[in-house]
Each structure stands twice: as structure tokens, then as C-alpha cells.
Design a protein around this motif. Structure first.
Motif, PDB file in Angstrom:
ATOM      1  N   UNK A 171      -9.858  17.022  96.706  1.00 27.79           N
ATOM      2  CA  UNK A 171      -8.601  16.653  97.248  1.00 27.79           C
ATOM      3  C   UNK A 171      -7.419  17.480  96.979  1.00 27.79           C
ATOM      4  N   UNK A 172      -6.465  18.183  98.149  1.00 32.28           N
ATOM      5  CA  UNK A 172      -5.428  18.639  97.417  1.00 32.28           C
ATOM      6  C   UNK A 172      -5.008  18.629  96.095  1.00 32.28           C
ATOM      7  N   UNK A 173      -4.714  20.196  96.121  1.00 28.95           N
ATOM      8  CA  UNK A 173      -4.231  19.820  93.952  1.00 28.95           C
ATOM      9  C   UNK A 173      -2.604  19.547  94.384  1.00 28.95           C
ATOM     10  N   UNK A 174      -1.573  20.629  93.986  1.00 32.00           N
ATOM     11  CA  UNK A 174      -0.321  20.778  93.778  1.00 32.00           C
ATOM     12  C   UNK A 174      -0.005  20.798  95.233  1.00 32.00           C
ATOM     13  N   UNK A 202      -2.007  31.360  92.207  1.00 31.96           N
ATOM     14  CA  UNK A 202      -3.426  30.929  92.193  1.00 31.96           C
ATOM     15  C   UNK A 202      -3.119  29.001  93.004  1.00 31.96           C
ATOM     16  N   UNK A 203      -3.981  28.430  92.948  1.00 30.65           N
ATOM     17  CA  UNK A 203      -3.582  27.109  93.793  1.00 30.65           C
ATOM     18  C   UNK A 203      -4.989  26.430  93.394  1.00 30.65           C
ATOM     19  N   UNK A 204      -4.612  24.671  93.604  1.00 30.47           N
ATOM     20  CA  UNK A 204      -6.321  24.227  93.018  1.00 30.47           C
ATOM     21  C   UNK A 204      -6.140  23.341  93.589  1.00 30.47           C
ATOM     22  N   UNK A 205      -7.491  22.755  93.048  1.00 30.40           N
ATOM     23  CA  UNK A 205      -7.877  21.726  93.924  1.00 30.40           C
ATOM     24  C   UNK A 205      -8.891  20.752  93.049  1.00 30.40           C
ATOM     25  N   UNK A 206      -8.465  19.168  93.453  1.00 26.97           N
ATOM     26  CA  UNK A 206      -8.414  18.146  92.527  1.00 26.97           C
ATOM     27  C   UNK A 206     -10.028  17.143  93.258  1.00 26.97           C
ATOM     28  N   UNK A 207     -11.114  17.299  92.276  1.00 19.02           N
ATOM     29  CA  UNK A 207     -12.214  16.328  92.430  1.00 19.02           C
ATOM     30  C   UNK A 207     -12.324  15.444  91.978  1.00 19.02           C
ATOM     31  N   UNK A 389     -13.702  36.945  78.739  1.00 12.66           N
ATOM     32  CA  UNK A 389     -13.801  37.063  79.885  1.00 12.66           C
ATOM     33  C   UNK A 389     -12.263  36.689  80.623  1.00 12.66           C
ATOM     34  N   UNK A 390     -12.176  36.684  81.563  1.00  8.26           N
ATOM     35  CA  UNK A 390     -10.471  35.679  82.118  1.00  8.26           C
ATOM     36  C   UNK A 390     -11.327  34.424  82.908  1.00  8.26           C
ATOM     37  N   UNK A 391     -11.033  32.904  82.467  1.00  6.05           N
ATOM     38  CA  UNK A 391     -11.195  32.266  83.038  1.00  6.05           C
ATOM     39  C   UNK A 391     -10.551  32.080  84.526  1.00  6.05           C
ATOM     40  N   UNK A 392     -11.887  32.558  85.472  1.00  6.82           N
ATOM     41  CA  UNK A 392     -11.851  32.863  86.453  1.00  6.82           C
ATOM     42  C   UNK A 392     -13.094  31.602  87.014  1.00  6.82           C
ATOM     43  N   UNK A 393     -13.437  31.061  88.386  1.00  6.69           N
ATOM     44  CA  UNK A 393     -14.336  30.691  89.535  1.00  6.69           C
ATOM     45  C   UNK A 393     -14.481  29.856  88.480  1.00  6.69           C
ATOM     46  N   UNK A 394     -13.585  28.005  87.822  1.00  4.94           N
ATOM     47  CA  UNK A 394     -14.071  27.884  86.977  1.00  4.94           C
ATOM     48  C   UNK A 394     -13.019  26.137  87.331  1.00  4.94           C
ATOM     49  N   UNK A 407      -9.895  22.175  89.888  1.00  9.25           N
ATOM     50  CA  UNK A 407     -10.639  23.553  89.959  1.00  9.25           C
ATOM     51  C   UNK A 407      -9.672  24.445  90.426  1.00  9.25           C
ATOM     52  N   UNK A 408      -9.352  25.661  89.995  1.00 11.36           N
ATOM     53  CA  UNK A 408      -8.757  27.126  90.963  1.00 11.36           C
ATOM     54  C   UNK A 408      -9.360  27.397  91.490  1.00 11.36           C
TER      55      UNK A 408
END
Length: 442
Positions: A171-174, A202-207, A389-394, A407-408
Motif C-alpha cells: 500500500x502507499x506510504x506517506x 524519496x517515497x515509501x511503500x507499506x508492506x 554502503x548507503x542503505x538503498x533498495x531496502x 520499503x524506500x
């Protein structure tokens, strides 16, 4: 740091009451090391750590020690704590390679004010593999173990495949995609007006799944599909980052900068044409130049003989391609890998330019707390060497509900950015975690 001959026992203390950490590293059968991620036993999302790329790296479980801090000095506080801890540690290392001896794994919030804070975890058991050599490190506060009785050695074995998540729903995040596209349009307007040069939004997803997520499942899937990335897990944060913020090893400092992205199609010939267009894209080259400059400027006070290539190369990943530049230098001031990561964070690749102005736009337009997304994640050993590293794809597993993960994904916005294209790029960056969460058992 004290090195013990066989049979000696530690007498030093940390402070006045606690015994020092005692670390023992012994060789491990190479065939066990070949199944690195499969050696991690079942446990909760915060019970394991990982830093693995192309079958090599480090995994661990248990907690011998840990520290969580927050605020603008959070990384410096972790660095000082680690230096004190290893300064009094009793170490027996029979392998003597980068990542042997006591190792701490860390993840750091993007923003100083985030409640996510910054954490260093010292696992009780670490298994490492590098260049065909495998090892086991155990850490505790008891008496130094003998060669014949290394704690954890009998438990190092290949475990059955972890179970996949069930009934996964997104579902959509913020912000919805349309709302986020509006934020991108506003950012472009401000850049065009001269308020700043670049900002990363950035954007987020809720799972949510029907049961607790097994982080090991995600690590296996990410490692299988994205073997050119660093597959990481620290304190419930799990992902596969293509971006090495900094590596310090035996006096050499390196950093891989990624900025400028295009999605792959799966058609090799078409993808070669897309790679060529990416390498010529003025919008992507501008974004990349800002990121490289910010990294080179941050490392310059710590390094001599800096090597900053004039032009980027195209890094091909499974689902996207990035403009990439490897910056290198020779360390001159003894800064630890964590201190170097602190000097680099936040780079233009995750924030923008100028930093203060971009940060203000992020706080206004994203409408969310990034947590530890886009912050440093990695490991440090007793010498100060390590990889961050940079916390990406996480994603971050919810602390109070292991069936939920957030997710971000983010994109660099410059004057030439198109909001709909940026939404598509952000969707491509969600793919690694989405696919890992929805994959079925083989």
C-alpha cells in the motif's frame, strides 16, 4: 587490543565492572563458506547481520554487545564506543584478514533527529569468506576459549531454506505516486528558480504479510538476483545496495558514487543503446557531477593522492543501469571507516546540493521520516578498517510487528527532471525488495 597465546585468560576490564570482550577467530572449512547465507540460523529480524556480495563477505548472529545513539553526534559516539571496546578486547586471530577478529555491524539514520537513531551490533558469532578463505569468529565476555572448544563451531552448519512470506500486500506510504510527482514538480520549480542545484526525494511503500517475515528469505532472494550489490541486514534493516559509501582497507580509501539511473528492458541490444544514452544525458551527467564532487570534497581532508576519474562508467545491474564513478585516495589521518562514513554523509547522491538547502526541501516535501534509509550501513573491524554502503533498495522491519516492513526508494531531482519519469524510476528501485517479498519457494 590484547592478543592471547593459547591457554591464557583475560584479566582486563571495560570500566570497573564488566569483563572485556574476548574474540577468537579460527579457519573454517571452505565448503561451509561456500554457503555463507545458508549458515545463518533461524531468528528474529534483529538477531542476524549480513554484508555479502557475490558469495563473499560476513554474516553473523547473536549479540555480544551493542549501542544505539541519536542526534548529530551519533556516528562519532558509536566510533568512540567501538574504539574503547576493542581497545580493551582480548583477541586471538588465527586468520588475520580484513573482517577477522571482533567486528561490529552498523546502520545509521539519515537524519540526526530521526527516532531510528544509529546502532552498532557486535555479534556473538561471525562467519566470513574472502578469496576462498573462510573463518569463524566468536565473541563473548567469558574466559578465552581453547582451540578445541570454540563456542559456536559445532553449530555452524547449513540450515534448511527459510520460508517465503505469505499473503503479501502493498500500500502507499506517506504519499501516493501522484502526490509524490507533485512534490517532484515543486522541487524542479525551486531548482529552476535558483534555490538549489539538486535534491533527492524519496517515497515509501507499506508492506504487510500474514506472518512474521524471515529476513533470511529476503537475503537469499536478493543475493541470487542482485549479486553485484552488497546484500545487508542490520537490526531489522535489510536490502541490497549498489552504492559503496566508503571502504577503508590497509590505508586505501575508496568510494563508489552512483547518480543517474535508467531502467533496463531485458533486451541486451536495446539496453546497450540505453546505456549509451545514459552516458550522454546532460540531466544525468549533471546529477552525477554533483554527487562525485561532494564525495571528493568530503574525503580530501582525510586523504592524499586522490584519484577522481573525469568521466563516469555505466554500471549494469539486474533491473537498472547507473552512472558510476570510483573515487580513491590514500588515508593520511587514521580516521576509521565509520569516521570516514560520517564525513561523507549525507552525500549529494542521497541529499542534494547545497546540502543544507536540499535537506530543508526534503523535510518539507517528503512528508515522512526516512529512518535508516539512505544512511550508512556496513561493518568495522578492530583496526578501523571496514566497508560502509548507503542503505538503498531496502526495507525496515517494524520493531513492534515483524509481519510489517516499510520499503524506500529515491531519485535525484535536477532542473531537467520530469515528474512522471521520476515516479517510474522510483518504481524501478522498489523492484528488488518487491520481488524478494513476492518470490515463491523454488
Amino acid at each position: 587490543m590484547t592478543s592471547l597465546p593459547a591457554g591464557d585468560r583475560p584479566t582486563d576490564t571495560i570500566g570497573e565492572t564488566a569483563a572485556p570482550l574476548v574474540s577468537r577467530t579460527v579457519p573454517l572449512a571452505p565448503e561451509l563458506g561456500a554457503a555463507l547465507l545458508s549458515l545463518v540460523p533461524p531468528g528474529g529480524p534483529r538477531d542476524l547481520v549480513s554484508w555479502v556480495r557475490r558469495g563473499e563477505g560476513l554474516v553473523g548472529w547473536g549479540r555480544a554487545a551493542s549501542l544505539t545513539t541519536s542526534g548529530p553526534d551519533r556516528m562519532a559516539e558509536l566510533d568512540a564506543w567501538w574504539a574503547r571496546l576493542v581497545g580493551s578486547a582480548v583477541v586471538r586471530d588465527e586468520v588475520d584478514r580484513p573482517g577477522t577478529g571482533p567486528v561490529a555491524f552498523g546502520s545509521v539514520s539519515y537524519a540526526a533527529g530521526s527516532p531510528a537513531g544509529a546502532t552498532l551490533v557486535v555479534p556473538e558469532v561471525v562467519v566470513g569468506v574472502r578469496g576462498g578463505v573462510a573463518w569463524l569468529t566468536t565473541v563473548g565476555v567469558e574466559q578465552a576459549p581453547s582451540v578445541a572448544a570454540v563456542p559456536g563451531l559445532a553449530e555452524v552448519r547449513v540450515h534448511p531454506a527459510p520460508p517465503p512470506p505469505q499473503d503479501v500486500a502493498f500500500s502507499d506510504g506517506a504519499l501516493s505516486p501522484a502526490q509524490w510527482a507533485g512534490a517532484v514538480a515543486e522541487a524542479v520549480s525551486r531548482i529552476t528558480a535558483g534555490s538549489l542545484d539538486k535534491v533527492v526525494l524519496a517515497r515509501d511503500l507499506e508492506v504487510v504479510a500474514s506472518g512474521a517475515l524471515d529476513v533470511r528469505w529476503l537475503l537469499h532472494r536478493l543475493a541470487e538476483t542482485y549479486d553485484t550489490t552488497w546484500v545487508f541486514a542490520v537490526d531489522g534493516l535489510v536490502g541490497a545496495t549498489p552504492e559503496l559509501l566508503v571502504r577503508r582497507e590497509k590505508g586505501l580509501v575508496t568510494s563508489r558514487v552512483l547518480a543517474g539511473t535508467i531502467r533496463r528492458t531485458g533486451d541486451d541490444e536495446h539496453d546497450l543503446a540505453l546505456a549509451a544514452s545514459l552516458a550522454r544525458s546532460s540531466k544525468d551527467l549533471e546529477e552525477h557531477e554533483y554527487a562525485v564532487r561532494s564525495v571528493a570534497d568530503a574525503l580530501a581532508p582525510h586523504c592524499s593522492s586522490m584519484n577522481v576519474p573525469e568521466a563516469p562508467f555505466v554500471l549494469h545491474l539486474s533491473n537498472v543501469m547507473h552512472l558510476a564513478t570510483d573515487v580513491a585516495g590514500v588515508l593520511v589521518d587514521g580516521a576509521s571507516s565509520l569516521a570516514l562514513a560520517e564525513s561523507l554523509h549525507p552525500s549529494a547522491a542521497v541529499c542534494g546540493t547545497p546540502t543544507r538547502d536540499a535537506d530543508a526541501v526534503i523535510a518539507e516535501l517528503e512528508h515522512m521520516d526516512r529512518g535508516r534509509y539512505a544512511g550508512p550501513v556496513g561493518w568495522i573491524d578492530a583496526t578501523g578498517d571496514g566497508e560502509w554502503g548507503i542503505a538503498l533498495r531496502c526495507g525496515a522491519v517494524a520493531e513492534d510487528d515483524p509481519s510489517r516492513i516499510r520499503l524506500f526508494a529515491g531519485c535525484g531531482i535536477v532542473a531537467g527532471s520530469d515528474p512522471e519519469a521520476e515516479v517510474a524510476e522510483s518504481s524501478a528501485k522498489f523492484v528488488p525488495m518487491r520481488d524478494a517479498l513476492t518470490a515463491t519457494a523454488p
